[in-house]
Structure formats: structure tokens, C-alpha cells
Design an enzyme around this catalytic site. Structure first.
Site, short mmCIF file in Angstrom:
data_model
loop_
_atom_site.label_atom_id
_atom_site.label_comp_id
_atom_site.label_asym_id
_atom_site.label_seq_id
_atom_site.Cartn_x
_atom_site.Cartn_y
_atom_site.Cartn_z
N TYR A 142 -9.55 -8.40 -5.39
CA TYR A 142 -8.42 -7.71 -5.99
C TYR A 142 -7.97 -8.39 -7.27
O TYR A 142 -7.23 -7.82 -8.05
CB TYR A 142 -7.24 -7.70 -5.01
CG TYR A 142 -7.15 -6.50 -4.12
CD1 TYR A 142 -5.99 -5.73 -4.08
CD2 TYR A 142 -8.20 -6.12 -3.30
CE1 TYR A 142 -5.88 -4.62 -3.25
CE2 TYR A 142 -8.12 -5.03 -2.47
CZ TYR A 142 -6.95 -4.28 -2.45
OH TYR A 142 -6.86 -3.19 -1.63
N HIS A 183 -4.15 -9.24 3.85
CA HIS A 183 -5.62 -9.17 3.91
C HIS A 183 -6.14 -10.02 5.06
O HIS A 183 -5.70 -11.15 5.25
CB HIS A 183 -6.24 -9.67 2.60
CG HIS A 183 -6.12 -8.69 1.48
ND1 HIS A 183 -6.13 -9.05 0.15
CD2 HIS A 183 -5.98 -7.34 1.49
CE1 HIS A 183 -6.02 -7.98 -0.61
NE2 HIS A 183 -5.93 -6.93 0.18
N HIS A 230 -2.12 2.61 -6.29
CA HIS A 230 -2.67 1.42 -5.66
C HIS A 230 -2.93 0.31 -6.69
O HIS A 230 -3.02 -0.86 -6.32
CB HIS A 230 -3.97 1.77 -4.93
CG HIS A 230 -4.41 0.74 -3.94
ND1 HIS A 230 -3.74 0.52 -2.74
CD2 HIS A 230 -5.44 -0.14 -3.95
CE1 HIS A 230 -4.36 -0.44 -2.08
NE2 HIS A 230 -5.38 -0.86 -2.78
N ARG A 268 0.86 -1.18 0.00
CA ARG A 268 0.00 0.00 0.00
C ARG A 268 0.90 1.24 0.00
O ARG A 268 2.08 1.18 0.32
CB ARG A 268 -0.90 0.02 1.23
CG ARG A 268 -1.86 -1.17 1.33
CD ARG A 268 -2.71 -1.05 2.59
NE ARG A 268 -3.69 -2.13 2.71
CZ ARG A 268 -3.46 -3.27 3.37
NH1 ARG A 268 -2.30 -3.46 3.98
NH2 ARG A 268 -4.39 -4.20 3.44
N LYS A 328 -10.09 -1.18 13.07
CA LYS A 328 -10.61 -0.06 13.84
C LYS A 328 -10.24 -0.20 15.31
O LYS A 328 -10.46 -1.23 15.93
CB LYS A 328 -12.14 0.02 13.70
CG LYS A 328 -12.59 0.46 12.31
CD LYS A 328 -14.09 0.58 12.24
CE LYS A 328 -14.53 1.05 10.85
NZ LYS A 328 -16.00 1.19 10.75
N ARG A 340 -0.54 -2.55 -6.60
CA ARG A 340 -0.84 -3.59 -5.60
C ARG A 340 -1.87 -4.57 -6.15
O ARG A 340 -1.74 -5.78 -5.98
CB ARG A 340 -1.33 -2.93 -4.32
CG ARG A 340 -1.79 -3.88 -3.23
CD ARG A 340 -2.10 -3.08 -1.96
NE ARG A 340 -2.93 -3.81 -1.02
CZ ARG A 340 -2.47 -4.64 -0.08
NH1 ARG A 340 -1.18 -4.87 0.00
NH2 ARG A 340 -3.29 -5.23 0.75
#
Length: 364
Positions: free
Chosen positions: A337, A328, A302, A191, A227, A305
């Protein structure tokens, strides 16, 4: 002796509505930080609530479901409509703020009833908000590089650097840095922030490939966080298909970077001012090369990636291995992806035919 007693009048707010809304936002920010959310996440959620308030011209105790619908319609009526995932993000910000206001653990119900005769309510419901219906919600035009596009991009990055080196241009070292940065992003599936936050000490040897020296692994310390949690860490193995990028990384670290670095500089990718480059700098440099080649403007940094994930699958690496390489949390994220080529799909199809029907004699 005469004594005087000073009587202080109660403080009267000149704008009690604005003051109450500001207090709500301040207390909401404290609750988010208490949950361990990052400063950027807290600021983004407060910004979303403020934007909605400015759109409605009303305060939370006057909000209703119709305001959400009008806000959504305004976002969709733009010349370029806002993406589904963006609107869903706005809805989530408003919904979470309303949940905070109506939570009985806080006294906003009583405060608003006493001051304004109205109370806040939850205004986001399944019938007026966007749902998370698909794993992949980005625009359909977002895609990985094709092999020809990749070759053209890296060739152009090298040409720019070589021309500046030949002319002894001041921007030669940054151009050499950019060329290797983009190759490293692709070769390790990084990333943007993971790439720019790398230090030289994050380059590690792989005992199974001693010939690669200290360039057999990359230790990522600033992976995408869940988070309320700190950045996730992972180690990415250098792969033989990208040995060309590993050799370039060696040249950058041992021959080129020392011309920029000062004593004690840790960052792998240094700017002309001898500081760590930013993600914005990486984006701008990438866009210049892409636009110079007149490539699809939807290709971003990106996208390298995405290309890495797609090409590893085409090279035959197991999906679980690819998932671990790119960090991931769920295999479904790795799957979305992936955009394999027709040649790869045809090869897999013919291999399946051979397994089921058997290969006929004389047929290659």
C-alpha cells in the site's frame, strides 16, 4: 365396493441436463454455506460458474481444459483486457467448483455416468490458469493521493458545502456530511464499508489525549473478514497529524448531524432520508468532486486509505503500528500500500549517509 389402485409413473425430467446442473449448483451453495462463507461470497462463486457455463454452452461433464483457455482468451481480447487478478478469480471459481464435483464424498461421478455416460473432471491446471505471482495485482495506475491533490480535494469539498450553506440549498447538510466523511476516511485509514457502517457510539475517548474528548479513537466493527469468519474488529487511534479532521468530526457529530438525525438514529453518516448512507452513495459523491477538479480518474475513495498508509510511513510511524491501525493481517499487505514520496526517500538516504559517514562540520 370397487377399489382402485393408482399407479404413479416415474417423473421424467424434460431437460435432465439443466436439472442436473441446477442441482449441482444448489448442493455446491449448501456446502459453501456450511463452511461459513458469507452470502455475497456464495453468490459470487455461483455467478462465476454460471458465467463460464453460458460461455461454453456445455455442462460440467462436457467441460475440458480447452474451455478454460478459450474463456481466458475471450476475457483478454476485449478492448480493455480484464485485470490479471480478475482472471485469476474466475479460474479459482471454476477450479473450486470442479473440486466439489470430483470429490469422492459426493456422488456426482456416478450420477453423471448413469445419466449422460460422461463424468466431470478437474479442468483447471497450472499450465492453463493464471498464477498468483505478485502480492499486489491491481492496475499500476492505481495510486495514493499526492499532498497537493489531497489539499485540492478537501478544499473543493468544503467549498461545495459552504456555497450550499450560503445559498440555503437543500443539499447543504449532505454536502457537509460528505466533506467530513472523506476527511474521516483519510484521517483513520478506513475502508469504504468500515466508514459507512460506523455508529456514533463507535467514537471513543483516548485517555492519553483527554482534550480530544470522545474523538480519540474509532472502533471499527465491520472490518474486512477472513474467509468463513465474521467481520474483524479493531480500534484506530486518532493521530496528532490529523487533529484537523478530529475537530471536524466533533463539529459534525455535535452540531450538524443532529439536524438530520431522528431519535434513536445510530448511524454516524446519515442520508437525507435519515438512513445510513451506502458505499455506492459515498463512491458517487467522491467521484463528483474528483471529476470536478479534473483529477486522475484512477483515484478512488479507497485511494484515501492508500494515502493514509503512505503518509504515516513518511511521518515516521513504525510499520507495525501502521499495520495495526489499518487492520492488515500481514505486514506485506501494508508494504504494497505504501508509495512514499521522493522527498521522504531523499531524507532517509541523507540520514543513512550521516550515520555511516558522519556529518561533516559546517555542513547542515
Amino acid at each position: 365396493m370397487v377399489s382402485y389402485r393408482v399407479v404413479l409413473a416415474p417423473v421424467v425430467q424434460l431437460d435432465p441436463e439443466r436439472a442436473t446442473f441446477t442441482d449441482m449448483l444448489d448442493r455446491y451453495a449448501i456446502s459453501l454455506r456450511s463452511r461459513g462463507l458469507s452470502t455475497s461470497t456464495v453468490e459470487a462463486r455461483l455467478w462465476g460458474v454460471r458465467r463460464f457455463q453460458e460461455f461454453t454452452g456445455e455442462y460440467p461433464w462436457n467441460w475440458g481444459p480447452r474451455d478454460v483457455e478459450d474463456f481466458t482468451s475471450a476475457l483478454l481480447s476485449r478492448p480493455q483486457p480484464v485485470a490479471h487478478s480478475t482472471i485469476r478469480g474466475y479460474h479459482l471459481m471454476i477450479k473450486l467448483f470442479c473440486e466439489f464435483l470430483v470429490n469422492p464424498a459426493y456422488d456426482w461421478h456416478d450420477v453423471c455416468l448413469e445419466r449422460f455416460g460422461l463424468v466431470p473432471a478437474q479442468i483447471c491446471h497450472p499450465w492453463n490458469t493464471h498464477s498468483h505471482l505478485a502480492e499486489f495485482e491491481a492496475r499500476a495506475s492505481r495510486r495514493p493521493f499526492g499532498y497537493d491533490e489531497l489539499e485540492a480535494f478537501f478544499t473543493r469539498a468544503d467549498e461545495i458545502a459552504e456555497d450550499l450553506v450560503a445559498s440555503r440549498g437543500k443539499a447543504a447538510l449532505p454536502a457537509l456530511r460528505d466533506a467530513q466523511l472523506f476527511k474521516t476516511v483519510y484521517a483513520f485509514g478506513l475502508r469504504r464499508r468500515e466508514a459507512v457502517m460506523l455508529d456514533v457510539n463507535d467514537l471513543r475517548p483516548n485517555p492519553h489525549m483527554p482534550d480530544w474528548g470522545p474523538y480519540g479513537k474509532v472502533h471499527v466493527r465491520y472490518g474486512k473478514a477472513m474467509k468463513g469468519s465474521p467481520p474483524r474488529r479493531r480500534t484506530i487511534l486518532a493521530l496528532p497529524e490529523f487533529e484537523w479532521a478530529t475537530r471536524g468530526l466533533k463539529v459534525w457529530v455535535e452540531e450538524i448531524r443532529p439536524r438530520i438525525a431522528t431519535d434513536g438514529a445510530a448511524a454516524l453518516w446519515l442520508s437525507e432520508r435519515r438512513t445510513r448512507i451506502s458505499t455506492r452513495t459515498a463512491d458517487v459523491r467522491f467521484a463528483r468532486i474528483r471529476d470536478d477538479l479534473d483529477l486522475d480518474p484512477m483515484l478512488t475513495l479507497h485511494s484515501l486509505r492508500h494515502s493514509y498508509v503512505t503518509h504515516l510511513i513518511e511521518f515516521g510511524y513504525a510499520e507495525r503500528f501502521v499495520q495495526e491501525q489499518v487492520g492488515h493481517h500481514h505486514s506485506s499487505t501494508t508494504a504494497i500500500y505504501t508509495s512514499v514520496s521522493d522527498d521522504w526517500k531523499n531524507r532517509v538516504f541523507h540520514e543513512a549517509l550521516d550515520r555511516v559517514l558522519g556529518k561533516k562540520e559546517g555542513v547542515a
